[in-house]
Design a protein around this motif. Structure first.
Motif, short mmCIF file in Angstrom:
data_model
loop_
_atom_site.label_atom_id
_atom_site.label_comp_id
_atom_site.label_asym_id
_atom_site.label_seq_id
_atom_site.Cartn_x
_atom_site.Cartn_y
_atom_site.Cartn_z
N GLY A 35 -7.51 -7.95 -0.96
CA GLY A 35 -6.77 -6.86 -0.01
C GLY A 35 -7.79 -5.75 0.34
O GLY A 35 -7.16 -4.73 0.83
N LEU A 68 -4.34 -1.66 -2.28
CA LEU A 68 -4.71 -3.31 -1.83
C LEU A 68 -3.37 -3.77 -1.61
O LEU A 68 -3.53 -5.13 -1.01
N LEU A 118 -10.87 0.70 -7.76
CA LEU A 118 -9.32 0.05 -7.37
C LEU A 118 -8.37 0.57 -8.41
O LEU A 118 -7.35 0.92 -8.17
N ARG A 177 -1.36 -7.09 -5.60
CA ARG A 177 -2.50 -7.76 -5.33
C ARG A 177 -3.62 -7.21 -6.70
O ARG A 177 -4.62 -7.82 -6.81
#
Length: 534
Positions: A42, A264, A252, A268
């Motif tokens: 992503g 994302l 992330l 994901r």
């Protein structure tokens, strides 16, 4: 575009900045495969490389055009034009255009030190390089992101000049201004103080590009996001020059799980660990088991109190569910484990016994005895499972050793030693007596053992020896000291560790090798019975 309402963008530079890490070298095929994996994860922007720097990057940009990507946009990276060149004839800018990407990222100098000493030009000329390089690329129909290299160091040296470089980039038509902590030495409170000064004069969205030389890249990146950064640049696993770039894996996970930024897309993030391991494998780097969120040790519990608590409620010692990033909870086996840990491991093997059951007590005592002898099962769960199944009476050995001999011969000082192993094993009623050579005694034993067993168990051809470690125990005994050998093996489905301990390194290696083979073959006997609990 209103930067406050704009979605947070993730920009990956593993294929360019990450490829500059020590011990990392990507082929074109490697870069294509990583780009596809990042797209699946992503990631919004993937920096493919510097097309003017080497033929490999030029080939990548040609090949990636034929690869369908779900959402990621490929970005070409380069510098502003050189002093003395006009933009239309500058080789760097022409190579960027030839890469044929919709988006181009170029970097320029923010720090007077770099302008006068690295570029060897004047401060005013540097401003012209920035503005007209961007303006030229924009006139060719490209979107341009501008990396303000060494911005925070430049700001601390001459704040007005650093801000003027940003103004010129915006006037040239840059659609994003990325503030770079290129030397990686900026403190989070410095980011906090400087960021609003740039926001006050910059009409386009800002981004952050942090290096990790002070171990603060993740912290600096998250601070920048809180201050309004709309683009985050980094690399998978934090690979990069010197101490590396900001680790996108950590960023992330923090963005999605701690800061409510679903960058994302739904579901994901659960593929994060898989993507991290994929990049490590392609880069031929051992994964960092202590990496936050996705390392093997991130949700591993060793102390008995910890294990007992997480079995009741994982929140007691886990700040997020391991599954949220594609990881899993692990209980490590050691003399610190306690009855809860042993009972938990038994459940993993399909055996359910209460923690106060005599079998659990017996296994715990056996574990403590083994560790006193020098065995360590934290990285050798394959050996531990074999020990457990032997104690419970559910393990049928795949083979038995009848004899072993290793000969190492070196006829003169210049000759490479020649090693040969001879082995005699029994499988059922059949005795196999074979010999093999190898690069050293352990490799020779491994080759001979496989040669003897593969006709009975062809699945052993799938097994590779991935890692071999020797640790001297109680070194005060000199060459008579015990050694512990840890072996990591794997096939196309899994990896496992095994251990051996002896005063003889060959014997310790044999123990670990034999356990590795036994572990691979554990599931061959589908008729193994559960223990009698009586």
């Amino acid at each position: 575009m209103n930067s406050e309402s704009m979605k947070l963008e993730i920009y990956d530079t593993t294929l360019r900045d990450g490829a500059q890490a020590e011990d990392v070298s990507f082929s074109v095929d490697d870069k294509i495969r990583i780009a596809q994996k990042l797209d699946e994860l992503g990631i919004h922007f993937i920096e493919g490389g510097w097309p003017g720097a080497n033929p490999r990057d030029i080939e990548f940009f040609q090949m990636i055009k034929a690869i369908p990507l779900q959402q990621a946009k490929i970005v070409a990276f380069g510098s502003t034009r050189k002093a003395g060149n006009v933009a239309e004839n500058d080789p760097t800018l022409q190579a960027l255009l030839a890469a044929d990407t919709r988006i181009i990222t170029i970097f320029g100098k923010s720090w007077p030190l770099h302008v006068t000493e690295a570029l060897g030009t004047t401060l005013e000329n540097n401003l012209e390089l920035i503005q007209d390089s961007i303006a030229y690329l924009r006139s060719c129909g490209k979107s341009v992101f501008y990396d303000a290299e060494h911005f925070f160091d430049g700001y601390k040296a001459d704040s007005e000049y650093a801000l003027e470089t940003v103004r010129r980039a915006v006037e040239g038509g840059a659609e994003r201004i990325i503030l770079c902590d290129t030397n990686g030495g900026t403190m989070p409170w410095e980011i906090e103080a400087i960021w609003p000064k740039v926001q006050a004069i910059c009409q386009v969205p800002l981004g952050i590009h942090a290096h990790n030389d002070a171990e603060l890249a993740v912290a600096n990146t998250l601070v920048a996001v809180q201050l309004g950064a709309r683009q985050v640049q980094g690399t998978m696993n934090g690979i990069g020059e010197r101490c590396g770039n900001v680790n996108l894996c950590s960023v992330l996970a923090n963005l999605e799980l701690k800061m409510n930024h679903p960058v994302l897309g739904e579901g994901r993030l659960q593929h994060l660990r898989n993507a991290s391991l994929f990049v490590s494998e392609i880069a031929n780097l051992l994964p960092n088991k202590r990496q936050a969120y996705i390392g093997d040790a991130a949700f591993a519990h060793k102390g008995g109190v910890h294990i007992h608590a997480v079995q009741k409620n994982p929140l007691t010692y886990e700040h997020v569910p391991p599954e949220s990033v594609g990881n899993r909870q692990r209980v490590l086996v050691s003399d610190n484990t306690g009855r809860s840990g042993v009972a938990h491991k038994l459940e993993e093997y399909g055996v359910t016994l209460p923690r106060d059951h005599p079998r659990v007590q017996q296994l715990l005592a056996q574990l403590k005895d083994r560790e006193r002898d020098g065995f360590q099962f934290e990285g050798a769960e394959g050996s531990f499972e074999i020990m457990v199944r032997e104690a419970l009476g559910t393990h049928r050995p795949a083979f038995s050793l009848l004899g072993l001999r290793v000969i190492v011969e070196k006829r003169d000082a210049e000759e490479v030693p020649r090693t040969e192993a001879t082995i005699k094993v029994q499988v059922g009623d059949v005795i196999e007596h074979t010999a093999a050579v190898g690069d050293g005694p352990v490799n020779a034993i491994d080759n001979a053992l496989r040669k003897a067993l593969e006709k009975f168990y062809p699945e052993l051809r799938e097994v590779d020896l991935l890692d071999y470690k020797v640790r001297v125990l109680a070194g005060n005994h000199g060459t008579e000291s015990k050694v512990r050998v840890l072996i990591e093996s794997g096939d196309h489905k899994a990896k496992w560790g095994t251990v051996g301990v002896s005063e003889n390194i060959i014997e310790a290696s044999w123990q670990a090798l034999a356990d590795s083979i036994e572990y691979k073959l554990l599931n061959r006997d589908q008729e193994a019975k559960e223990p009698n609990d009586g």
